[in-house]
Design an enzyme around this catalytic site. Structure first.
Site, PDB file in Angstrom:
ATOM      1  CB  THR A 189      -1.091  -0.158   1.350  1.00 40.34           C
ATOM      2  OG1 THR A 189      -1.628   1.030   1.259  1.00 40.34           O
ATOM      3  CG2 THR A 189      -0.077  -0.186   2.240  1.00 40.34           C
ATOM      4  NE  ARG A 190       0.633   5.077  -5.240  1.00 40.57           N
ATOM      5  CZ  ARG A 190      -0.305   5.185  -6.213  1.00 40.57           C
ATOM      6  NH1 ARG A 190      -0.308   3.133  -6.151  1.00 40.57           N
ATOM      7  NH2 ARG A 190      -1.174   5.292  -7.003  1.00 40.57           N
ATOM      8  CG  HIS A 194      -9.910   5.197   4.311  1.00 42.97           C
ATOM      9  ND1 HIS A 194      -9.754   6.168   5.050  1.00 42.97           N
ATOM     10  CD2 HIS A 194      -9.324   6.161   2.260  1.00 42.97           C
ATOM     11  CE1 HIS A 194      -8.746   7.227   4.742  1.00 42.97           C
ATOM     12  NE2 HIS A 194      -8.713   7.268   3.920  1.00 42.97           N
ATOM     13  N   GLY A 282      -5.212  -5.317  -6.259  1.00 44.94           N
ATOM     14  CA  GLY A 282      -6.502  -4.965  -6.318  1.00 44.94           C
ATOM     15  C   GLY A 282      -6.647  -4.397  -7.931  1.00 44.94           C
ATOM     16  NE  ARG A 283     -11.950   0.229  -9.233  1.00 46.33           N
ATOM     17  CZ  ARG A 283     -11.137   0.780  -8.737  1.00 46.33           C
ATOM     18  NH1 ARG A 283     -10.977   1.765  -8.142  1.00 46.33           N
ATOM     19  NH2 ARG A 283     -11.267   2.351 -10.013  1.00 46.33           N
TER      20      ARG A 283
END
Ligand SMILES: [Zn+2]
Length: 378
Positions: A189-190, A194, A282-283
């Site tokens: 992640t960057r 949420h 993910g997307r």
């Protein structure tokens, strides 16, 4: 190295975890110096720690050409992105000192070769665009004109920005083994996490032994949320909402390239070196703007035979809270229309946080929102 057995974990890419740390050789002061950019420094640190196994240094021409054209090293092993050191000219000696931006020597490189490269071709192949507005392409176009290749020996690791989160692949592997994990899913992640991303990490965790939350802490675009703020968000989220014995938060020292699909493969291979058997995609993974289709970073995994990468990608669609389901869901699991879904655009979220407003709990954990509101205020 402790005596904990780690053989039950996935093998590093290419079979052996590389260690390119070593003692400072005599005479470093008298060597020609090559100053590295922050992206190259991130790569150097990952080379030292084995995060880029099987690479032992900056790529030579044969590896580079085959990676750019075929996503493979010269040996045939899958590899998605160049790991290269750009220089102005060929060094005079057969060994150079690699320094940080302030000129402090961190490593030596034993020169194997110096070669020309075609920026446009690298951009087209790796970024799928030659447009300079793309941040990865812009950086590539701004590079020095030649690539210098050779094995590195790193004697001074740069001070990590978050020492408590600094775990090399050997460290994460040891932790996984100590906790009895065999199947471990990695999450790149960057961004602050949420509810949507919390959900997919937990769906993944339902099927494996442990979760590595592996935020990238190298260079990102200036409009991404600063890393110190993100790290605080991860802390409050994990403290409040994850079982402590099933999750490890650790820093991934890479710089973002924003190469979308190819970077997804590269991210997966790196996480395999950290001991992850599974990897969440993910997307629009590692995407930027509208350069890549939402699921291009998932489709690219089909270009390899499953056994070649070994690490197993776990694909996820866009997820959201559905008021009718009363749960987090995706188009795969929820039959209800969009108006039942809690959706906030990135712009809307930034507006709310900037105004000191906490987004709905269906969108964000309040503890995470509070960290972000404080960051906006200061
Ligand atoms: Zn629903």
């Amino acid at each position: 190295m402790s005596a904990v057995a780690t053989e039950h974990l996935i093998s590093p890419h290419g079979g052996t975890l590389v260690d390119r740390t070593g003692d400072r050789p005599d005479g470093v002061e008298s060597l020609e110096q090559v100053a590295l950019t922050s992206r190259e420094l991130s790569d150097l640190d990952m080379l030292a720690a084995g995060a880029l196994s099987p690479l032992e240094g900056f790529m030579g021409r044969e590896d580079y050409e085959r990676v750019v054209e075929e996503m493979r090293l010269e040996s045939g092993l899958p590899w998605a992105l160049p790991v290269c050191l750009a220089v102005d000219g060929a060094p005079k000696g057969d060994r150079v000192a690699l320094t940080d931006e302030a000129g402090t020597p961190l490593a030596v490189l034993d020169v194997e070769g110096v070669y020309e490269y075609d920026r446009q071709r690298e951009a087209e192949q790796c970024f799928r665009t030659t447009e300079e507005e793309h941040p990865g392409v812009a950086r590539l176009y701004g590079q020095k004109p030649l690539y210098l290749s050779g094995r590195v020996t790193v004697f001074d690791r740069a001070e990590p920005p978050f020492p408590e989160l600094a775990n090399d692949p050997a460290d994460t592997r040891r932790t996984f083994a100590e906790r009895g994990w065999r199947r471990v899913v990695g999450f790149q992640t960057r961004n602050p996490i949420h509810r949507a991303h919390e959900y997919l990490t937990k769906v993944a965790l339902e099927t494996v032994d442990g979760l590595l939350i592996h935020p990238l802490v190298g260079d990102t675009k200036s409009d991404d949320v600063p890393v110190a703020t993100r790290v605080e968000c991860y802390r409050v989220l994990v403290d409040g909402y994850y079982p402590q014995d099933r999750v490890l938060v650790s820093a991934f020292p890479a710089a973002m390239r924003y190469a979308g699909p190819r970077e997804a493969i590269w991210h997966a291979i790196c996480r395999k070196n950290y001991g992850c058997s599974h990897f969440i995609v993910g997307r629009d993974h590692a995407g930027v703007g509208s350069y890549y289709g939402s699921y291009d970073a998932q489709l690219i995994f089909d270009e390899f035979e499953p056994h070649e990468l070994d690490i197993e990608p776990m694909f996820f669609e866009h997820t959201f809270w559905c008021n009718t389901c009363g749960a987090m869901a995706s188009a795969k699991t929820c039959p209800h229309p969009a108006e039942d879904h809690v959706f906030l655009s990135g712009t809307k979220v930034r507006e709310m946080l900037g105004a000191g407003e906490i987004p709905p709990v269906e969108f964000s954990r309040p503890e995470v929102a509070e960290v972000l509101i404080d960051a906006y205020r200061s």
